[in-house]
Design an enzyme around this catalytic site. Structure first.
Site, PDB file in Angstrom:
ATOM      1  CB  SER A  79       1.561 -11.548  17.245  1.00  0.00           C
ATOM      2  OG  SER A  79       0.594 -11.226  18.025  1.00  0.00           O
TER       3      SER A  79
ATOM      4  CG  HIS B 248       0.578 -15.923  19.167  1.00  0.00           C
ATOM      5  ND1 HIS B 248       1.828 -15.430  20.153  1.00  0.00           N
ATOM      6  CD2 HIS B 248       0.234 -14.571  19.064  1.00  0.00           C
ATOM      7  CE1 HIS B 248       1.791 -14.264  20.372  1.00  0.00           C
ATOM      8  NE2 HIS B 248       0.835 -13.600  19.670  1.00  0.00           N
TER       9      HIS B 248
END
Length: 217
Positions: free
Chosen positions: A121, A146
């Site tokens: 992330s 993501h």
């Protein structure tokens, strides 16, 4: 006491408290002996003297402030010498991560990034944001990208405001990641639609890192 010593003492104390909490108090202490006696450092503060900064655990306001302070201090020490930024993080707050990102781009020294364990992330985003040619991953590390996560609560108008903000952040992060990886924005948007895990070699092929580091050069 000189300004440099005062600054190092402050960063040493703060990083010691934060990192000890993260590691349940199990942080080794390094004792250095000189003609003026002995001085002890927690291991992370000792590595700070070698221009090594760690991001360990969640990206939040506390860890971001610590990383930013260390980078600014190292720039004041020597604006022409690289900073090594070691990342082992599952990600976290976008705003806290952007504070680190903007500092990396703002300061004069090149920031070399290295993934050990996991950069996911916001951790993966910061990994990719290192200086070109100086972004590394260890052989068995994992990288995950993501789209930003968010939860909206409250009145309908509040939910609408939060939804617009997270869509803005998603688009902004996609464009920045495209810039650092060389991938088209459309592919970034597609590949970050769900959790996308990569090996070090996959991350290199994608442009998130420049090299998988098996040994020190």
């Amino acid at each position: 006491m000189t300004f440099r010593a005062q600054m190092l003492d402050t960063l040493t104390s703060q990083s010691s408290r934060d990192l000890e909490a993260q590691a349940l108090g199990l942080v080794p202490i390094v004792v250095e002996t000189s003609g003026r006696g002995e001085r002890s450092y927690d291991i992370y503060s000792r590595l700070l003297k070698e221009r090594i900064v760690f991001l360990v655990g969640e990206v939040n306001d506390q860890t971001a402030n610590l990383v930013v302070a260390q980078m600014l201090f190292l720039e004041s020490e020597n604006p022409d010498k690289d900073i090594s930024f070691y990342i082992n993080s599952p990600g976290g707050s976008v705003s806290a991560g952007m504070a680190i990102y903007d500092t990396m781009q703002f300061i004069k020294p090149d920031v070399s990034t290295l993934c050990m364990g996991l950069a996911a992330s916001m951790g993966a985003f910061l990994l990719a944001a290192g200086a070109k040619g100086k972004r590394f991953a260890l052989p068995n590390s994992r990288v995950m990208i993501h789209q930003p996560l968010g939860g909206a609560r409250g009145q309908a108008s509040d939910i609408e405001i939060q939804a617009r903000e997270i869509l803005y952040l998603k688009e902004r992060l996609n464009h920045l990641l495209a810039h650092h990886t060389g991938q088209p924005v459309e592919r970034i948007a597609r590949d970050t639609d769900r959790d996308n895990f990569m090996s070090g070699d996959d991350a290199q092929a994608y442009g998130l890192v420049d090299q998988v580091a098996h040994k020190r050069p």
